[in-house]
Scaffold this motif. Structure first.
Motif, PDB file in Angstrom:
ATOM      1  N   LEU A 222     -13.656   1.392  13.936  1.00 44.96           N
ATOM      2  CA  LEU A 222     -12.360   1.196  13.280  1.00 44.96           C
ATOM      3  C   LEU A 222     -12.613   0.731  11.847  1.00 44.96           C
ATOM      4  CD1 LEU A 222      -9.198   0.903  13.741  1.00 44.96           C
ATOM      5  CD2 LEU A 222      -9.655  -1.540  13.971  1.00 44.96           C
ATOM      6  N   ALA A 223     -11.768   1.197  10.932  1.00 40.90           N
ATOM      7  CA  ALA A 223     -11.791   0.621   9.578  1.00 40.90           C
ATOM      8  C   ALA A 223     -10.430  -0.015   9.342  1.00 40.90           C
ATOM      9  CB  ALA A 223     -12.066   1.692   8.541  1.00 40.90           C
ATOM     10  N   VAL A 224     -10.444  -1.157   8.688  1.00 41.76           N
ATOM     11  CA  VAL A 224      -9.175  -1.810   8.336  1.00 41.76           C
ATOM     12  C   VAL A 224      -9.003  -1.627   6.835  1.00 41.76           C
ATOM     13  CG1 VAL A 224      -7.867  -3.970   8.343  1.00 41.76           C
ATOM     14  CG2 VAL A 224      -9.511  -3.505  10.176  1.00 41.76           C
ATOM     15  N   THR A 225      -8.071  -0.754   6.474  1.00 35.40           N
ATOM     16  CA  THR A 225      -7.878  -0.448   5.062  1.00 35.40           C
ATOM     17  C   THR A 225      -6.576  -1.094   4.589  1.00 35.40           C
ATOM     18  OG1 THR A 225      -8.025   1.297   3.420  1.00 35.40           O
ATOM     19  CG2 THR A 225      -6.767   1.816   5.364  1.00 35.40           C
ATOM     20  N   PHE A 226      -6.455  -1.283   3.288  1.00 37.24           N
ATOM     21  CA  PHE A 226      -5.446  -2.220   2.793  1.00 37.24           C
ATOM     22  C   PHE A 226      -4.312  -1.567   2.018  1.00 37.24           C
ATOM     23  CE2 PHE A 226      -9.625  -4.414   2.770  1.00 37.24           C
ATOM     24  CZ  PHE A 226      -9.430  -5.054   3.985  1.00 37.24           C
ATOM     25  N   ALA A 227      -3.114  -1.976   2.349  1.00 40.14           N
ATOM     26  CA  ALA A 227      -1.888  -1.657   1.611  1.00 40.14           C
ATOM     27  C   ALA A 227      -1.486  -0.179   1.671  1.00 40.14           C
ATOM     28  CB  ALA A 227      -1.973  -2.132   0.172  1.00 40.14           C
ATOM     29  N   TRP A 228      -2.395   0.730   1.263  1.00 38.18           N
ATOM     30  CA  TRP A 228      -2.070   2.159   1.302  1.00 38.18           C
ATOM     31  C   TRP A 228      -3.262   2.935   1.804  1.00 38.18           C
ATOM     32  CZ3 TRP A 228      -1.044  -1.013  -2.794  1.00 38.18           C
ATOM     33  CH2 TRP A 228       0.306  -1.266  -3.016  1.00 38.18           C
ATOM     34  N   ASP A 229      -2.959   4.022   2.519  1.00 41.05           N
ATOM     35  CA  ASP A 229      -4.025   4.930   2.872  1.00 41.05           C
ATOM     36  C   ASP A 229      -4.401   5.668   1.587  1.00 41.05           C
ATOM     37  OD1 ASP A 229      -5.687   5.750   4.840  1.00 41.05           O
ATOM     38  OD2 ASP A 229      -4.499   7.493   5.385  1.00 41.05           O
ATOM     39  N   LYS A 230      -5.679   5.863   1.357  1.00 35.89           N
ATOM     40  CA  LYS A 230      -6.100   6.449   0.079  1.00 35.89           C
ATOM     41  C   LYS A 230      -6.335   7.958   0.249  1.00 35.89           C
ATOM     42  CE  LYS A 230      -6.795   1.977  -0.877  1.00 35.89           C
ATOM     43  NZ  LYS A 230      -6.725   1.401   0.470  1.00 35.89           N
ATOM     44  N   ASP A 231      -6.045   8.689  -0.817  1.00 35.92           N
ATOM     45  CA  ASP A 231      -6.265  10.145  -0.814  1.00 35.92           C
ATOM     46  C   ASP A 231      -7.669  10.479  -0.343  1.00 35.92           C
ATOM     47  OD1 ASP A 231      -3.842  10.958  -1.807  1.00 35.92           O
ATOM     48  OD2 ASP A 231      -4.449  10.731  -3.893  1.00 35.92           O
ATOM     49  N   GLU A 232      -8.635   9.753  -0.907  1.00 37.34           N
ATOM     50  CA  GLU A 232     -10.047  10.059  -0.656  1.00 37.34           C
ATOM     51  C   GLU A 232     -10.400   9.898   0.822  1.00 37.34           C
ATOM     52  OE1 GLU A 232      -8.877   8.194  -3.009  1.00 37.34           O
ATOM     53  OE2 GLU A 232      -9.881   8.527  -4.932  1.00 37.34           O
ATOM     54  N   TYR A 233      -9.712   8.990   1.531  1.00 36.24           N
ATOM     55  CA  TYR A 233     -10.055   8.732   2.925  1.00 36.24           C
ATOM     56  C   TYR A 233      -9.543   9.861   3.830  1.00 36.24           C
ATOM     57  CZ  TYR A 233     -10.681   3.933   1.141  1.00 36.24           C
ATOM     58  OH  TYR A 233     -11.054   2.832   0.415  1.00 36.24           O
ATOM     59  N   GLN A 234      -8.622  10.636   3.302  1.00 35.70           N
ATOM     60  CA  GLN A 234      -8.076  11.707   4.129  1.00 35.70           C
ATOM     61  C   GLN A 234      -8.913  12.967   4.047  1.00 35.70           C
ATOM     62  OE1 GLN A 234      -3.746  11.948   3.736  1.00 35.70           O
ATOM     63  NE2 GLN A 234      -3.915   9.922   2.841  1.00 35.70           N
TER      64      GLN A 234
END
Ligand SMILES: NC(=O)c1ccc[n+]([C@@H]2O[C@H](COP(=O)([O-])OP(=O)(O)OC[C@H]3O[C@@H](n4cnc5c(N)ncnc54)[C@H](OP(=O)(O)O)[C@@H]3O)[C@@H](O)[C@H]2O)c1
Length: 570
Positions: A222-234
């Motif tokens: 699992l990754a806990v990412t912050f505030a917004w999902d980022k374009d790059e992560y998609q």
């Protein structure tokens, strides 16, 4: 607006197959309003970094954001592995490592926590990460070990191989600031985390798996990412949750120093590389207005050409500006062929300051728009030139065609000019409530109602609109923003000319240096940066004069200080 608030408040699960991330999906109950949709879309990593900077300017401490991020990671671990007794945190030297250190502090109240700092403590950046390292290092409830070299990590690996695997491993080595293939000692630390996972540890990455998107990355459960999902992560998805960390909603919309920094990257350039502006303005009645705009534009660019009419009273043209001497006392159709040279070298054109509203000038301007559109030169349409954009005798179809893009145009109306433009374009505004406020609806705060009106006008005008006022509101076809820097004294004559020059300067600089792709996005950013700096210069002038006892000349003199404050804010 209510939908926007909900998006901020709750954790959102994103799976690798959920490629839309935080964006709105068809079939969901609540349709996005134009204003909220801007908030919901995924963001690029660089955009989030800009919001961090702006949030700091607005008074949101990065230490608070780091605390919220680390606490959210700890919460995610506790919810998913409540039985965990032994937890390891691998921290790197940046903000990501800082988030991991905060998570260690929170988890240490509940399980045994070992922290491995894979960097030399004196290399920790930012300052907030160093603060958290000191807290962790001095805690009697957390065991710490520093591994600044690959050999240190290899020794650790041997030690851990002889012990039972951890229940949970938190990977806080590299986050959004990661550049290229992981270097030592991070590369070896990633190997240690991979080995722990093979032996049964549940691996939680902070923000994103370290090493992403390279092949030797951490494999995270699992990754806990912050505030917004980022374009790059998609693009290369991994299982993640998106958690709020306390950004004020404003940060998505409010102009700040990051908007300036996006357009004035410091680097040595050759003469002329910072762009060139042409200011077309002036008449017998207002000879000084184009000079104010030109001098503001020149602070940002290398070359500025300004029109000077031979039969108009002469204001001395400063030596550093290039005068384009035109016959007569105002702009007419006969001058169009004489603009050729100035247009050829311009990266942006500012049209309007002091031009006057003589019918012959209006007629000449109507012929100028297609000329600029055909060349794709970004244009700032200010003051009297706005009349030529909304003149009752002008057909709407005569406005520059959207198909001729790139032709980014920025219109800079004050409240009265805005109302005239709206009427011309057939936009019905709600009843005006107060000066500078274009309307209000029962279910939206006044600023949001204004934003909707400016957004609609921007779409109809096919241009970026910067509506000047106590709070500046600006919009392009798909986004809006507002600016709160400023001072009541900025209503004084000439400050609008300074603002128009700044927009032109930022446009030219951005276009010439290729800092942003040319087009609407660049025009929007230039308008945002200019509104911010102009307001800041007003504040500085007011500070120096002890109140609103200043002129446009003082604002101009305050611009270098305002630009420096915005460009150097960190
Ligand atoms: N809204 C949000 O998403 C949000 C907001 C605030 C904070 N954060 C947190 O802050 C993090 C970003 O912090 P940050 O900008 O300081 O970046 P970072 O991801 O923590 O990494 C920066 C550090 O890693 C080093 N580094 C970069 N690339 C490397 C490589 N290939 N191999 C080895 N070391 C490398 C850098 O050293 P050099 O300088 O020597 O290259 C620098 O010390 C996010 O990931 C998140 O955890 C997130």
């Amino acid at each position: 607006m209510p939908g926007m608030m909900r998006a901020m408040a709750s954790e959102k699960q994103v799976t690798p197959s959920d490629r839309s991330g935080g964006a709105w999906r068809k079939g969901e109950k609540e349709p996005p309003c134009d204003v909220c949709a801007a908030f919901r879309r995924p963001r690029s990593v660089s955009e989030v970094a800009e919001w961090d900077l702006n949030a700091k300017w607005f008074g949101v401490s990065p230490l608070v954001l780091m605390e919220n991020a680390g606490a959210a990671v700890a919460r995610a671990v506790r919810e998913r592995r409540p039985e965990a007794r032994r937890i390891a945190v691998f921290a790197g030297s940046g903000g990501n490592g800082g988030d991991g250190l905060v998570a260690a502090r929170h988890l240490s109240a509940w399980a045994g926590v070992d922290v491995y700092l894979c960097a030399a403590p004196d290399r920790l950046r930012p300052e907030d990460a160093r603060v958290n390292w000191e807290l962790v290092r001095n805690s009697p409830f957390i065991r710490t070990r520093t591994c600044p070299r690959a050999e240190d990590v290899h020794e650790l690996a041997r030690l851990l191989d002889e012990r039972e695997a951890y229940d949970v491993v938190i990977d806080a080595l590299l986050g959004a600031g990661s550049r290229g293939v992981p270097r030592e000692p991070i590369r070896s630390a990633i190997e240690v985390i991979r080995a722990q996972r093979r032996r049964g540890a549940f691996v939680v990455s902070v923000d994103l798996p370290s090493g992403h998107p390279e092949t030797g990355r951490v494999e995270a459960d699992l990754a806990v990412t912050f505030a917004w999902d980022k374009d790059e992560y998609q693009k290369e998805p991994f299982p993640r949750v998106v958690v709020p960390i306390g950004y004020p909603v404003d940060v998505a919309f409010r102009a700040g120093p990051a908007d300036v920094q996006a357009l004035v990257a410091h680097s040595w350039t050759r003469k002329g590389e910072r762009g060139s502006v042409f200011v077309l303005g002036g008449s017998a009645r207002y000879p000084g207005a184009p000079l104010l705009a030109a001098r503001a534009a020149h602070l940002l660019t290398d070359l500025v050409t300004v029109s000077v009419f031979a039969e108009a009273p002469h204001s001395a043209v400063p030596h550093e500006l290039i005068p384009l001497r035109l016959p007569g006392k105002m702009f007419t159709r006969e001058h169009l062929p004489l603009l050729e040279e100035a247009l050829r070298r311009a990266h942006a054109v500012v049209v309007g300051p002091g031009l006057g509203r003589h019918p012959e000038t209006i007629c000449a301007l109507r012929r100028l728009w297609p000329l600029l559109a055909a060349r794709g030169i970004p244009v700032v349409v200010d003051a009297d030139a706005l009349v030529a954009w909304s003149h009752p005798r002008l057909r709407r179809e005569a406005l520059p065609d959207a198909h001729l893009r790139p032709f980014p145009a920025v219109l800079t109306p004050h409240a009265g000019e805005f109302r005239r433009l709206a009427a011309f374009l057939g936009l019905v505004l709600p009843e005006s409530k107060a000066e500078g406020e274009v309307g209000s609806t029962p279910d939206a705060p006044p600023l949001v109602a204004e934003a909707c009106a400016v957004l609609e006008l921007a779409r109809k005008a096919r241009a970026v609109v910067l509506r000047k006022g106590p709070v500046d509101v600006l919009a392009s076809s798909d986004r809006w923003a507002y600016n709160t820097t400023g001072d009541p004294g900025l209503t004084t004559a000439g400050t609008g000319d300074v603002l128009a020059g700044l927009v032109g300067g930022f446009l030219a600089r951005g276009a010439a240096q290729g800092l942003l792709p040319s087009g609407e996005g660049l025009a929007f950013r230039a308008a945002k940066a200019a509104a911010f700096v102009n307001g800041l210069a007003g504040e500085i002038a007011a500070g120096e004069r002890g109140g609103p006892w200043y002129t446009a000349e003082d604002v101009l003199r305050s611009l270098p200080a305002a630009l420096r404050r915005a460009a150097e804010f960190a």
